[in-house]
Scaffold this motif. Structure first.
Motif, PDB file in Angstrom:
ATOM      1  N   PRO A  88      16.370  -9.810  -6.906  1.00 56.51           N
ATOM      2  CA  PRO A  88      15.075  -9.519  -6.268  1.00 56.51           C
ATOM      3  C   PRO A  88      14.809 -10.412  -5.057  1.00 56.51           C
ATOM      4  O   PRO A  88      15.176 -11.589  -5.056  1.00 56.51           O
ATOM      5  CB  PRO A  88      14.070  -9.780  -7.391  1.00 56.51           C
ATOM      6  N   ASN A  89      14.187  -9.811  -4.048  1.00 57.29           N
ATOM      7  CA  ASN A  89      13.683 -10.618  -2.933  1.00 57.29           C
ATOM      8  C   ASN A  89      12.466 -11.392  -3.399  1.00 57.29           C
ATOM      9  O   ASN A  89      11.730 -10.943  -4.286  1.00 57.29           O
ATOM     10  CB  ASN A  89      13.272  -9.699  -1.775  1.00 57.29           C
ATOM     11  N   THR A  90      12.254 -12.527  -2.826  1.00 61.35           N
ATOM     12  CA  THR A  90      11.042 -13.298  -3.117  1.00 61.35           C
ATOM     13  C   THR A  90      10.357 -13.613  -1.789  1.00 61.35           C
ATOM     14  O   THR A  90      11.009 -13.573  -0.733  1.00 61.35           O
ATOM     15  CB  THR A  90      11.389 -14.617  -3.827  1.00 61.35           C
ATOM     16  N   PRO A  91       9.076 -13.916  -1.816  1.00 62.05           N
ATOM     17  CA  PRO A  91       8.397 -14.250  -0.547  1.00 62.05           C
ATOM     18  C   PRO A  91       9.069 -15.419   0.159  1.00 62.05           C
ATOM     19  O   PRO A  91       9.088 -15.499   1.376  1.00 62.05           O
ATOM     20  CB  PRO A  91       6.971 -14.604  -0.983  1.00 62.05           C
ATOM     21  N   GLU A  92       9.632 -16.338  -0.603  1.00 58.77           N
ATOM     22  CA  GLU A  92      10.280 -17.506   0.015  1.00 58.77           C
ATOM     23  C   GLU A  92      11.677 -17.185   0.523  1.00 58.77           C
ATOM     24  O   GLU A  92      12.196 -17.890   1.383  1.00 58.77           O
ATOM     25  CB  GLU A  92      10.416 -18.666  -0.993  1.00 58.77           C
ATOM     26  N   ASP A  93      12.290 -16.176  -0.042  1.00 54.94           N
ATOM     27  CA  ASP A  93      13.681 -15.867   0.325  1.00 54.94           C
ATOM     28  C   ASP A  93      13.836 -14.352   0.434  1.00 54.94           C
ATOM     29  O   ASP A  93      14.340 -13.703  -0.476  1.00 54.94           O
ATOM     30  CB  ASP A  93      14.626 -16.447  -0.734  1.00 54.94           C
ATOM     31  N   ARG A  94      13.380 -13.815   1.529  1.00 56.76           N
ATOM     32  CA  ARG A  94      13.461 -12.355   1.718  1.00 56.76           C
ATOM     33  C   ARG A  94      14.701 -12.043   2.542  1.00 56.76           C
ATOM     34  O   ARG A  94      14.862 -12.505   3.663  1.00 56.76           O
ATOM     35  CB  ARG A  94      12.208 -11.844   2.413  1.00 56.76           C
ATOM     36  N   GLU A  99      12.707  -4.240  -2.498  1.00 58.30           N
ATOM     37  CA  GLU A  99      12.460  -5.192  -3.586  1.00 58.30           C
ATOM     38  C   GLU A  99      13.682  -6.055  -3.847  1.00 58.30           C
ATOM     39  O   GLU A  99      13.589  -7.181  -4.269  1.00 58.30           O
ATOM     40  CB  GLU A  99      12.127  -4.430  -4.880  1.00 58.30           C
ATOM     41  N   ARG A 100      14.860  -5.448  -3.601  1.00 54.57           N
ATOM     42  CA  ARG A 100      16.087  -6.159  -3.965  1.00 54.57           C
ATOM     43  C   ARG A 100      17.038  -6.264  -2.776  1.00 54.57           C
ATOM     44  O   ARG A 100      16.904  -5.539  -1.798  1.00 54.57           O
ATOM     45  CB  ARG A 100      16.794  -5.409  -5.110  1.00 54.57           C
TER      46      ARG A 100
END
Ligand code: SF4
Ligand code: SF4
Length: 198
Positions: A88-94, A99-100
């Protein structure tokens, strides 16, 4: 009564000489013809426009990866040559707009038959087959290409399929926009810091 050999024809040596001359003429004729071979790898031949070479993973214009780790390419591959592990992507590590993203992406060129079905299956046009064909290696490991090797640094510029190319013009479905790299990176930075996969 023993067989006696037939007397040799006086034309025999002449016929043999003519046959040798005919054979040499084939060789001589090719001495002045333009060679069809080239001195690879110093000289290289540009493949046909629709040639399917090794894959690349494209980016969006903002630098984010087009691949969303959906694994459809791996499912479509008849040779089981693709390994995708999504995360999954995260706000800190997009990494990608979805989503993924593909945390692991590998293509095994010992298996790949360059059919292009993976490219057809990709819903985001992330996967492209380039004109690169130098894949020979004496090591099995080096023929498993990882995401670092497949992912382009800057987005590809795609040409219309029906575009006519002048002689000598670069042939291919895309060319890498090197000048777009700095811009793409700057824009991607707006989405937060990017970390390399562990
Ligand atoms: S080109 Fe064909 S064989 Fe190669 S990875 Fe894609 S689907 Fe698999
Ligand atoms: S390359 Fe395309 S089909 Fe394959 S995982 Fe990425 S987005 Fe999905």
């Amino acid at each position: 009564m023993p067989d006696t050999p037939a007397p040799e024809s006086p034309l025999g040596p002449l016929r043999a000489t003519a046959n040798i001359g005919r054979g040499l003429w084939v060789t001589l004729r090719h001495l002045w013809r333009r060679p069809i071979t080239i001195s690879y790898p110093e000289q290289r031949r540009e493949p046909f426009q629709r040639f399917k070479g090794r894959h690349v993973l494209d980016r969006h214009a903002d630098g984010l990866e087009k691949c969303i780790g959906c694994e459809l390419c791996a499912g479509a591959c008849p040779a089981d040559a693709i390994l995708v592990i999504g995360a999954p992507n995260t706000p800190e590590d997009r990494r990608s707009p979805g989503e993924r993203y593909a945390k692991v992406y590998e293509i095994n060129y010992l298996r790949c038959i360059f059919c292009g079905l993976c490219v057809e299956a990709c819903p985001t046009e992330a996967l492209v087959m380039s004109h690169a064909y130098d894949l020979a290696s004496d090591s099995r490991d080096s023929l498993i290409f990882t995401k670092d090797q497949l992912l382009v640094e800057a987005p590809l510029q795609r040409r219309p399929a029906d575009e006519d190319l002048a002689a000598g013009q670069e042939v291919g479905d895309f060319r890498i926009l090197k000048e777009g790299l700095a811009k793409a990176r700057a824009e991607a930075a707006a989405h937060g810091p990017r970390k390399e996969p562990a």
